[in-house]
Design a protein around this motif. Structure first.
Motif, PDB file in Angstrom:
ATOM      1  N   LEU A  48      31.025  14.578  55.496  1.00 23.18           N
ATOM      2  CA  LEU A  48      30.452  14.053  54.257  1.00 23.18           C
ATOM      3  C   LEU A  48      30.444  12.528  54.277  1.00 23.18           C
ATOM      4  CD1 LEU A  48      29.432  14.513  51.329  1.00 23.18           C
ATOM      5  CD2 LEU A  48      31.816  14.416  50.616  1.00 23.18           C
ATOM      6  N   ARG A  49      31.518  11.932  54.731  1.00 20.29           N
ATOM      7  CA  ARG A  49      31.594  10.456  54.776  1.00 20.29           C
ATOM      8  C   ARG A  49      30.610   9.886  55.801  1.00 20.29           C
ATOM      9  NH1 ARG A  49      38.166  10.256  54.629  1.00 20.29           N
ATOM     10  NH2 ARG A  49      38.378  10.387  52.361  1.00 20.29           N
ATOM     11  N   GLN A  50      30.419  10.609  56.904  1.00 17.94           N
ATOM     12  CA  GLN A  50      29.539  10.120  57.966  1.00 17.94           C
ATOM     13  C   GLN A  50      28.062  10.334  57.661  1.00 17.94           C
ATOM     14  OE1 GLN A  50      30.337  11.953  61.731  1.00 17.94           O
ATOM     15  NE2 GLN A  50      30.879  10.010  62.662  1.00 17.94           N
ATOM     16  N   GLU A  51      27.703  11.548  57.208  1.00 10.11           N
ATOM     17  CA  GLU A  51      26.298  11.910  57.051  1.00 10.11           C
ATOM     18  C   GLU A  51      25.862  12.066  55.608  1.00 10.11           C
ATOM     19  OE1 GLU A  51      25.293  15.304  59.489  1.00 10.11           O
ATOM     20  OE2 GLU A  51      26.944  14.838  60.853  1.00 10.11           O
ATOM     21  N   GLY A  52      26.783  11.989  54.671  1.00  8.78           N
ATOM     22  CA  GLY A  52      26.444  12.201  53.266  1.00  8.78           C
ATOM     23  C   GLY A  52      26.268  13.682  52.979  1.00  8.78           C
ATOM     24  N   ALA A  53      25.521  13.990  51.916  1.00  8.88           N
ATOM     25  CA  ALA A  53      25.315  15.385  51.513  1.00  8.88           C
ATOM     26  C   ALA A  53      24.613  16.182  52.603  1.00  8.88           C
ATOM     27  CB  ALA A  53      24.510  15.439  50.218  1.00  8.88           C
ATOM     28  N   SER A  58      23.888  23.798  55.776  1.00  7.20           N
ATOM     29  CA  SER A  58      24.053  24.719  56.895  1.00  7.20           C
ATOM     30  C   SER A  58      23.126  24.346  58.043  1.00  7.20           C
ATOM     31  CB  SER A  58      23.764  26.138  56.441  1.00  7.20           C
ATOM     32  OG  SER A  58      23.764  27.009  57.552  1.00  7.20           O
ATOM     33  N   ARG A  59      23.656  24.285  59.223  1.00  4.75           N
ATOM     34  CA  ARG A  59      22.862  23.960  60.407  1.00  4.75           C
ATOM     35  C   ARG A  59      22.050  25.175  60.882  1.00  4.75           C
ATOM     36  NH1 ARG A  59      25.018  19.578  59.590  1.00  4.75           N
ATOM     37  NH2 ARG A  59      26.196  18.148  60.838  1.00  4.75           N
ATOM     38  N   LYS A  60      22.387  26.357  60.364  1.00 11.42           N
ATOM     39  CA  LYS A  60      21.683  27.576  60.768  1.00 11.42           C
ATOM     40  C   LYS A  60      20.410  27.805  59.969  1.00 11.42           C
ATOM     41  CE  LYS A  60      25.192  30.264  60.069  1.00 11.42           C
ATOM     42  NZ  LYS A  60      26.028  31.459  59.983  1.00 11.42           N
ATOM     43  N   ARG A  61      20.228  27.068  58.872  1.00  6.82           N
ATOM     44  CA  ARG A  61      19.073  27.296  58.003  1.00  6.82           C
ATOM     45  C   ARG A  61      17.771  27.063  58.759  1.00  6.82           C
ATOM     46  NH1 ARG A  61      20.158  24.462  53.175  1.00  6.82           N
ATOM     47  NH2 ARG A  61      21.322  26.301  52.629  1.00  6.82           N
TER      48      ARG A  61
END
Length: 173
Positions: A48-53, A58-61
């Motif tokens: 969350l701190r690195q990439e935000g929301a 999900s990476r599978k979406r």
């Protein structure tokens, strides 16, 4: 402004992690709220701190399932059913495919392959909420009448309208 599509679970995860990051709740409470171990909480908080929301989505979406039948197999089933069993329902077609061709499929799988090809499939009912990675505040939802009645709210509005929408956006500063 980029808009992300997030499920309800991802939104609550985002909210819990933001509260944790602001110091509003301690780590053990976040662990209990999300049902995760300390290691996963720190992993998600780092993302969350690195990439935000966007890091919590999900990476599978949007990717096909690992359990999905191959396109060649699906094409074979479609060809067999259309050639030999075009006027059969899915249950009878499944029985004949199993007996005569050795293809073991469930009725529902056969129905999805034949009567609703992958190219025509639509998203699941109940649109997921949206969040802006910049502010984390834009939330939109849309439900059909039956969903609105099952989750409560204004029964009159839900009964009189075919569909209703709810959205929350940040105030312009």
């Amino acid at each position: 402004m980029t808009v992300l599509t997030m499920s309800a679970a991802e939104i609550t995860r985002f909210d819990t992690l933001m509260r944790l990051d602001r110091g509003e709740i301690p780590i053990p409470d976040a662990m209990e709220l999300r049902g995760l171990q300390r290691r996963q909480i720190y992993r998600l908080l780092g993302r969350l701190r690195q990439e935000g929301a966007a890091g919590l989505v999900s990476r599978k979406r949007g990717r096909p399932s690992n359990r999905r039948y191959s396109d060649a197999f699906r094409a074979e089933v479609v060809a067999l059913v259309r050639e030999n069993y075009a006027d059969f329902g899915p249950t009878l077609a499944r029985e004949y495919l199993a007996e005569r061709h050795g293809l073991g499929l469930s009725c529902e799988t056969l129905r999805q392959i034949i009567w609703k090809p992958a190219s025509e499939k639509t998203a699941q009912p109940g649109a997921p909420a949206l969040i802006s990675p910049a502010t984390g505040a834009t939330v939109a939802a849309s439900w059909c009448r039956s969903t609105a009645q099952s989750i409560g709210g204004s029964r009159t509005a839900a009964h009189n309208a075919r569909c209703w929408c709810s959205s929350t956006t940040p105030r312009a500063s």
